[in-house]
Design an enzyme around this catalytic site. Sequence first.
Site, short mmCIF file in Angstrom:
data_model
loop_
_atom_site.label_atom_id
_atom_site.label_comp_id
_atom_site.label_asym_id
_atom_site.label_seq_id
_atom_site.Cartn_x
_atom_site.Cartn_y
_atom_site.Cartn_z
N GLY A 169 0.84 -1.20 0.00
CA GLY A 169 0.00 0.00 0.00
C GLY A 169 0.87 1.24 0.00
N GLY A 170 0.32 2.30 0.59
CA GLY A 170 1.05 3.58 0.63
C GLY A 170 2.35 3.48 1.38
N GLY A 404 23.79 12.22 -29.76
CA GLY A 404 23.39 12.90 -28.53
C GLY A 404 23.96 12.22 -27.30
N ALA A 405 24.17 10.90 -27.42
CA ALA A 405 24.70 10.16 -26.27
C ALA A 405 26.11 10.64 -25.91
CB ALA A 405 24.69 8.66 -26.56
C1 HXC Z 1 -3.44 -4.08 12.29
C2 HXC Z 1 -2.39 -5.94 11.53
C3 HXC Z 1 -2.17 -5.33 10.28
C4 HXC Z 1 -2.65 -4.02 10.09
C5 HXC Z 1 -1.34 -7.29 10.22
N1 HXC Z 1 -1.85 -7.15 11.44
N2 HXC Z 1 -1.51 -6.20 9.49
N3 HXC Z 1 -3.02 -5.32 12.52
N4 HXC Z 1 -3.27 -3.43 11.13
N5 HXC Z 1 -2.45 -3.36 8.95
C6 HXC Z 1 -1.87 -8.12 12.54
C7 HXC Z 1 -2.74 -9.31 12.22
O1 HXC Z 1 -4.07 -9.04 12.57
C8 HXC Z 1 -2.11 -10.36 13.12
O2 HXC Z 1 -2.56 -10.11 14.44
C9 HXC Z 1 -0.64 -10.02 13.09
O3 HXC Z 1 -0.57 -8.66 12.66
C10 HXC Z 1 0.13 -10.87 12.14
O4 HXC Z 1 -0.55 -10.88 10.91
P1 HXC Z 1 -0.84 -12.23 10.10
O5 HXC Z 1 -1.90 -11.93 9.13
O6 HXC Z 1 -1.08 -13.35 11.06
O7 HXC Z 1 0.56 -12.48 9.40
P2 HXC Z 1 0.85 -13.04 7.97
O8 HXC Z 1 0.05 -14.28 7.70
O9 HXC Z 1 2.32 -13.16 7.88
O10 HXC Z 1 0.35 -11.93 6.95
C11 HXC Z 1 0.95 -10.66 6.93
C12 HXC Z 1 0.15 -9.69 6.04
C13 HXC Z 1 -1.34 -9.69 6.53
C14 HXC Z 1 0.21 -10.15 4.61
C15 HXC Z 1 0.80 -8.33 6.17
O11 HXC Z 1 -1.36 -9.50 7.94
C16 HXC Z 1 -2.13 -8.60 5.90
O12 HXC Z 1 -2.59 -8.72 4.76
N6 HXC Z 1 -2.37 -7.54 6.66
C17 HXC Z 1 -3.19 -6.44 6.23
C18 HXC Z 1 -2.42 -5.61 5.25
C19 HXC Z 1 -3.17 -4.37 4.89
O13 HXC Z 1 -4.20 -4.44 4.19
N7 HXC Z 1 -2.71 -3.26 5.47
C20 HXC Z 1 -3.31 -2.00 5.27
C21 HXC Z 1 -2.73 -1.54 3.96
S1 HXC Z 1 -3.23 0.01 3.57
P3 HXC Z 1 -2.85 -11.30 15.47
O14 HXC Z 1 -3.31 -10.61 16.70
O15 HXC Z 1 -3.85 -12.19 14.84
O16 HXC Z 1 -1.54 -11.98 15.65
C22 HXC Z 1 -1.98 0.90 4.06
C23 HXC Z 1 -2.20 2.29 3.71
C24 HXC Z 1 -0.99 3.09 4.00
O17 HXC Z 1 -1.07 0.47 4.62
C25 HXC Z 1 -1.27 4.42 3.40
C26 HXC Z 1 -0.16 5.33 3.62
C27 HXC Z 1 -0.40 6.56 2.84
#
Ligand code: HXC
Length: 514
Positions: A169-170, A404-405
Amino acid sequence: MKDKLHRLEQLRKTALQGGGPQKVRDQHAKGKLTARERIDALLDPGSFEEFGMLVTHRSTHFGLGKQKFLGDGVVTGYGTINGRTVYVFSQDFTVLGGSLAEAHAQKICRIMDMAMDSGLPVIGINDSGGARIQEGVVSLGGYADIFYRNTQASGIIPQISLIMGPCAGGAVYSPAITDFILMASGTSYMFVTGPNVVKAVTHEEVSSEDLGGATTHATRSGVAHFACEDEADVMRTTRRLLSYLPSSCREKPPFKPYTIPDDHIRPRLDGIIPVHSSQPYDMRDVILEVVDPLSFLEVHKGFAENIIVGFARIGGYVVGIVANQPAHLAGVLDIKASVKGARFVRFCDCFNIPLVVFVDVPGFLPGTDQEWNAIITNGAKLLYAFCEATVPRITVITRKAYGGAYDVMNSKHIGADMNYAWPSAEIAVMGARGAAEIIFKKEIAESPDPEATWREKEAEYAQLFANPYSAAERGYVDEVIAPRFTRLKILKSLDALQTKRKEPPRRKHGNIPL
Ligand code: HXC
């Protein structure tokens, strides 16, 4: 006091556990180190000083009130690498997936501010699920606070991003603004939208690794500067990379005395250029012969291989090497090579690193693909980057410098200080065959033996221009040198240019063709 010390001890112990033993085991099972283990692997032993170990988030939404972890999922502080101080943050995936929200972001911003005030590099170790979903918009605000600081710090302190897990993501945009991205193969990935979104929107099926793994970004997109074998390799490469960089734009890069006396004549260089000018050779052989032994650190090695960029030392001076690679696509300049070269030249110019440029370029790559994807704008990036660079600039034309290069590749006209050419240099508007075809079109067409006439005119043009002497007559090259003296000439140039001071024109900033 005893009770108070005990309490402090307990708090520290809790903080050091991160997300707890099971989460640490999960992390290790994925072949990844924890945030603190990574810091230990990166910094000099015992040098790390931590800030904000007891910081927690202030959110209560979606059960977060019961999920408070000391440190809030990121370890921050400073330490040394080979005795030089750096600021570091390391996201802790064992705590809420290393997700970033208000407190986590504030900790990162604090060390960035301190690094800026002191003129010291920032190294960010990224391993995060992105914006902490439970904290909503404050997470986005936290990212933006970091992006802003990344940009303010750009060109003032080196910023290096190590990608050790997810970065999606971002979240990708902070590393993207920094100077270098290093990725660990097999355990890290970067993308704006992951495989599921890709499938939903474009119906493409792709794995995380193919979409945004280390190899993908080091070879196809160029987002990553280094695809390292594993986490240990990331740390080794980061420590090495830092050894070429000053701590800020206020300093010169670290000089390392070269102790082998009279080691500057390299006869092997005389035998590198092939007999026929269309035959390839490996420009790395030239570079390795010229620079101090084992000092070349190639950047962006697997991306746009028709241009080589990297750091090295010559007689102990740090230099940035930019070189056409005749062994790949004949060393032609295309979009990717231009962007790769431009970014590297600008980095070196920001941080007072002299540029040494080896030229063997037949021109820009023709074709609809290149034109429609803006080789004009992208090629201009490399031109612009060289034109604005005020660091010492040395050029060696080994063979072709066409069209040009020739102008773009650090020619005298755009501000290079010392320009050398080997006797094998061909400096002309274009290759002799193409030139003869255009100038003598009529004669060739009307000749009873067009091929023989073409060859004759080609030889005539080559005799006049496929050499370094007409450029030397006009002072476009300062000296035509036997290849064996290349290292010596560059070293003397670097010595002489140590006191070069050239101020860019006063203005807010230029408008590089982006
Ligand atoms: C809160 C999160 C989290 C998040 C993971 N966790 N991402 N908690 N916010 N963004 C937590 C999970 O709930 C889990 O908690 C623990 O971290 C480990 O995650 P798992 O899923 O068990 O690990 P894994 O299987 O290795 O997968 C990792 C992952 C997946 C691929 C990153 O967690 C995932 O898809 N997370 C969401 C990613 C996402 O959509 N993020 C937001 C993106 S938008 P528990 O308590 O169960 O252990 C963004 C915008 C930024 O980031 C913009 C900036 C401008």
